[in-house]
Design an enzyme around this catalytic site. Structure first.
Site, short mmCIF file in Angstrom:
data_model
loop_
_atom_site.label_atom_id
_atom_site.label_comp_id
_atom_site.label_asym_id
_atom_site.label_seq_id
_atom_site.Cartn_x
_atom_site.Cartn_y
_atom_site.Cartn_z
CG ASP A 205 -16.15 -10.35 -4.20
OD1 ASP A 205 -15.86 -9.68 -5.22
OD2 ASP A 205 -16.34 -11.57 -4.24
CG HIS A 206 -12.74 -5.87 -6.91
ND1 HIS A 206 -12.03 -7.02 -6.79
CD2 HIS A 206 -12.76 -5.58 -8.23
CE1 HIS A 206 -11.64 -7.42 -8.00
NE2 HIS A 206 -12.07 -6.56 -8.89
CG HIS A 268 -14.14 -11.80 -8.02
ND1 HIS A 268 -14.24 -11.06 -6.88
CD2 HIS A 268 -12.85 -11.72 -8.40
CE1 HIS A 268 -13.05 -10.55 -6.58
NE2 HIS A 268 -12.18 -10.94 -7.48
P1 NDP Z 1 1.73 -6.16 -2.12
O1 NDP Z 1 2.65 -7.31 -1.92
O2 NDP Z 1 1.95 -5.25 -3.25
O3 NDP Z 1 1.71 -5.28 -0.79
C1 NDP Z 1 1.80 -5.85 0.50
C2 NDP Z 1 1.90 -4.73 1.51
O4 NDP Z 1 1.99 -5.30 2.81
C3 NDP Z 1 3.11 -3.82 1.34
O5 NDP Z 1 2.73 -2.52 1.68
C4 NDP Z 1 4.07 -4.37 2.38
O6 NDP Z 1 4.97 -3.41 2.87
C5 NDP Z 1 3.14 -4.75 3.48
N1 NDP Z 1 3.73 -5.77 4.34
C6 NDP Z 1 3.95 -7.07 4.04
N2 NDP Z 1 4.47 -7.71 5.11
C7 NDP Z 1 4.55 -6.79 6.11
C8 NDP Z 1 4.99 -6.84 7.45
N3 NDP Z 1 5.42 -7.97 8.01
N4 NDP Z 1 4.95 -5.72 8.20
C9 NDP Z 1 4.52 -4.56 7.65
N5 NDP Z 1 4.10 -4.45 6.37
C10 NDP Z 1 4.10 -5.56 5.62
O7 NDP Z 1 0.26 -6.80 -2.14
P2 NDP Z 1 -1.02 -6.26 -2.93
O8 NDP Z 1 -1.16 -4.82 -2.70
O9 NDP Z 1 -0.99 -6.79 -4.32
O10 NDP Z 1 -2.19 -7.08 -2.22
C11 NDP Z 1 -2.63 -6.74 -0.93
C12 NDP Z 1 -3.85 -7.59 -0.58
O11 NDP Z 1 -4.89 -7.27 -1.48
C13 NDP Z 1 -3.62 -9.08 -0.70
O12 NDP Z 1 -4.38 -9.74 0.26
C14 NDP Z 1 -4.17 -9.40 -2.07
O13 NDP Z 1 -4.62 -10.73 -2.14
C15 NDP Z 1 -5.35 -8.43 -2.14
N6 NDP Z 1 -5.73 -8.11 -3.52
C16 NDP Z 1 -4.83 -7.53 -4.36
C17 NDP Z 1 -5.19 -7.23 -5.66
C18 NDP Z 1 -4.24 -6.55 -6.60
O14 NDP Z 1 -4.64 -6.32 -7.75
N7 NDP Z 1 -3.02 -6.23 -6.19
C19 NDP Z 1 -6.56 -7.54 -6.18
C20 NDP Z 1 -7.44 -8.09 -5.19
C21 NDP Z 1 -7.01 -8.37 -3.91
P3 NDP Z 1 6.45 -3.19 2.26
O15 NDP Z 1 6.32 -3.40 0.79
O16 NDP Z 1 6.71 -1.77 2.62
O17 NDP Z 1 7.33 -4.19 2.90
C1 BG6 Z 2 -8.75 -10.08 -8.41
C2 BG6 Z 2 -7.93 -11.29 -8.76
O1 BG6 Z 2 -9.55 -10.34 -7.29
O2 BG6 Z 2 -9.61 -9.78 -9.50
C3 BG6 Z 2 -7.12 -11.04 -10.01
O3 BG6 Z 2 -7.04 -11.55 -7.68
C4 BG6 Z 2 -8.02 -10.60 -11.14
O4 BG6 Z 2 -6.40 -12.20 -10.40
C5 BG6 Z 2 -8.91 -9.46 -10.69
O5 BG6 Z 2 -7.19 -10.17 -12.21
C6 BG6 Z 2 -9.94 -9.13 -11.74
O6 BG6 Z 2 -10.64 -7.98 -11.36
P1 BG6 Z 2 -11.35 -7.05 -12.45
O7 BG6 Z 2 -12.04 -6.01 -11.64
O8 BG6 Z 2 -10.24 -6.51 -13.30
O9 BG6 Z 2 -12.26 -7.94 -13.21
#
Ligand code: NDP
Ligand code: BG6
Length: 518
Positions: A205-206, A268
């Site tokens: 949980d960041h 959070h």
């Molecule tokens: P993205 O959709 O941007 O990235 C998903 C990643 O998973 C990509 O690298 C994708 O690869 C890979 N992937 C998906 N399906 C497969 C598969 N079947 N096989 C291999 N690789 C796969 O997601 P995010 O980076 O936004 O989020 C990642 C996690 O972090 C999630 O659980 C999200 O809830 C959590 N998170 C994200 C935040 C954010 O700000 N983005 C904040 C807090 C939590 P490719 O694209 O190459 O297919």
């Molecule tokens: C993530 C949520 O965990 O926290 C986002 O998935 C949200 O929806 C984000 O924007 C907020 O994080 P921060 O660090 O910018 O307050």
């Protein structure tokens, strides 16, 4: 015989040490490999790679480390290294960035496919030899949550979860969201435990990596003056706000399944609540702290229903303006259903039914498309019992407020009453400020950096434990089920750029209170 000193990792030092010596104590992470699932994704690009680089700059990464990215997109090592460089922007020097990317490699593969893990074995074999990691592996799951169980099972089947080498450790980091209900969170726990022991699992949980959040513990338990007044005899109410000016951005696919309660409260906001309300832990050891945090959630009283009169508000942003820019409503955002009833705002009135907090309301709110990005906690004290400053009455004298500014402008402020200079009886509220940047001369570091370091040194204090998560879902499940049944009934719309729906104001007005925003 000097007493034993317990450091947060549960490490004992059998001599009395000074604050200055404690500050110098630094756990150095041993050589290891960091394997990122989801390496081509948004989180890796925006947060994970820059945080690892920041750690390297602080000399908090081991000298011998490698980062292996894993995702579907076909990419060579050098393509990935170019992406890593892009993630680092202009941080530090070009030479430092180049040095860092030399440690990065990439493997393309489907997570469901066992061949991916055969490829992984070969790559890790080679890299572990070069970097002399003794088989220490940190697996970071930054993928769609639907893949966590598959990846964990595949890692288990392929023999990545254990090692015969006594110097090895294997740890797995799970990104949020951890489940979408009590049942799914428990199912995920079960799947992880089929492969990994609890000591190997880091549910991230960041918010817990944010400096100002960690400072809540230090503030409460390294100062003697607050604890005696930290209870229902002196505190009138607590408000916790996490407001964002951004909308759903490009994450509609995820957000349409989640909504504010799952996205922000379950993790959070409930972490902030737990830290503010917990009892003093027996020590800073991970389980001592997490025991106390769990008890807070276990003591929450359940609301009677899911309407605002029950202390539960849900809202969704309509079109409006943020920072003078006209922005669309949630339903008009790309990827959002035009009849979506997902909440982009929620407010809860919570009661912690224990001896310390009985009768003190905790008001929590979080929303997207609010007027500003701000996260804070306000502890509002009671009015003075009687006024000697007649004809001013006691409740005309503003109560003290302790204000934890989690972000931005990280700091802590205390509001109190002061006399104006001169012969007249004039009183105003003034504020005493502590500002991180002024006091320490640096901006607080990126939360993920601290958390990565903790995983590498094996400290689980800042990670969610299974029982805490179960309590949080157990509390939220009935509300979520009720909202799912009610669909649009009870969903309040608020214009983008406002502080949320009128029902959230009514919630506090009913109690003779109001949200504090300035
Ligand atoms: P993205 O959709 O941007 O990235 C998903 C990643 O998973 C990509 O690298 C994708 O690869 C890979 N992937 C998906 N399906 C497969 C598969 N079947 N096989 C291999 N690789 C796969 O997601 P995010 O980076 O936004 O989020 C990642 C996690 O972090 C999630 O659980 C999200 O809830 C959590 N998170 C994200 C935040 C954010 O700000 N983005 C904040 C807090 C939590 P490719 O694209 O190459 O297919
Ligand atoms: C993530 C949520 O965990 O926290 C986002 O998935 C949200 O929806 C984000 O924007 C907020 O994080 P921060 O660090 O910018 O307050």
């Amino acid at each position: 015989m000097p007493p034993e000193t317990m450091l947060s990792q549960g490490v004992s030092v059998s001599k009395v040490i000074t604050k200055e010596e404690l500050c110098l104590f630094e756990q150095v992470a041993p050589a290891c490999g960091i394997i990122i699932f989801g390496a081509s994704g948004d989180l890796t690009h925006r947060k994970l790679l820059p945080s690892l680089f920041a750690l390297a700059q602080e000399n908090l990464l081991p000298k011998q480390f490698y980062i292996l990215g894993l995702a579907r997109s076909p990419m060579s090592d050098s393509d990935f290294q170019a992406k890593v460089l892009d993630s680092l922007g202009q941080a530090a020097t070009a030479a430092a960035r180049q040095d860092f990317v030399r440690h990065c490699g990439y493997l393309a593969g489907e997570y469901q496919d066992s061949k991916t893990y055969e490829g992984l074995r070969q790559r890790l074999g080679g890299l572990d030899g070069i970097y002399e990691t003794s088989g220490r592996h940190l697996f970071y799951l930054s993928t769609p949550p639907s893949l966590y169980e598959t990846i964990a099972a595949q890692l288990g089947q392929s023999g990545f979860a254990d090692s015969r080498n006594p110097e090895a450790w294997i740890r797995i980091v799970i990104e949020k969201p951890f489940g979408s209900s009590l049942a799914t969170a428990e199912q995920l726990n079960l799947s992880l435990h089929r492969v990994f022991r609890e000591k190997q699992i880091y549910r991230i949980d960041h918010y817990l990596g944010k400096e100002t959040v960690q400072n809540i513990l230090m503030f409460r338990f390294a100062n003697a003056i607050y604890e005696p007044v930290w209870n229902n005899h002196y505190i009138d109410q607590v408000q916790i706000t996490a407001a964002e000016s951004a909308g759903v951005e490009h994450r509609a696919g995820y957000y349409e399944q989640a909504g504010a309660l799952r996205d922000m409260f379950q993790n959070h906001l409930f972490q902030l609540l737990s830290l503010i309300a917990m009892e003093p832990p027996a020590s800073l050891a991970a389980d001592a702290v997490r025991d106390e945090k769990s008890k807070v959630l276990a003591s929450l009283s359940f609301p009677k229903g899911c309407d605002w009169q029950d202390g539960v508000v849900r809202g969704q942003y309509a079109a409006g303006a943020v920072d003078d820019e006209v922005v669309p409503g949630y339903r008009q955002e790309p990827g959002v259903k035009p009849i979506s009833t997902i909440e982009t705002y929620a407010a809860l009135k919570l009661e912690i039914d224990n001896w310390r907090w009985h009768g003190v309301p905790f008001y929590l709110r979080s929303g997207k498309r609010m007027p500003a990005r701000t996260t804070d906690i306000r502890v509002v004290f009671k009015h003075v019992p009687t006024s000697i400053f007649q004809p001013l009455l006691a409740d005309q004298i503003s109560p003290n407020i302790l204000h934890f500014r989690i972000q931005p402008d990280e700091g802590i402020a205390l509001r109190f009453e002061a006399k104006h200079p001169g012969p007249k009886l004039c009183m105003s509220s003034v504020t005493m400020h502590f500002d991180y940047e002024d006091a320490f001369g640096i901006r607080p570091p990126e939360a993920y950096a601290r958390l990565f370091h903790d995983v590498m040194v094996g400290d689980q204090t800042l990670f969610s434990r299974q029982d805490w998560l179960s309590h949080s879902w157990r509390f939220l499940d009935p509300i979520l089920e009720c909202w799912a049944k009610e669909k649009e009934a009870g969903l309040a719309f608020y214009p983008a750029g406002s502080w949320g729906p009128a029902e959230a104001d009514d919630l506090l007005q009913k109690d003779g209170r109001q949200w504090l925003t300035t």
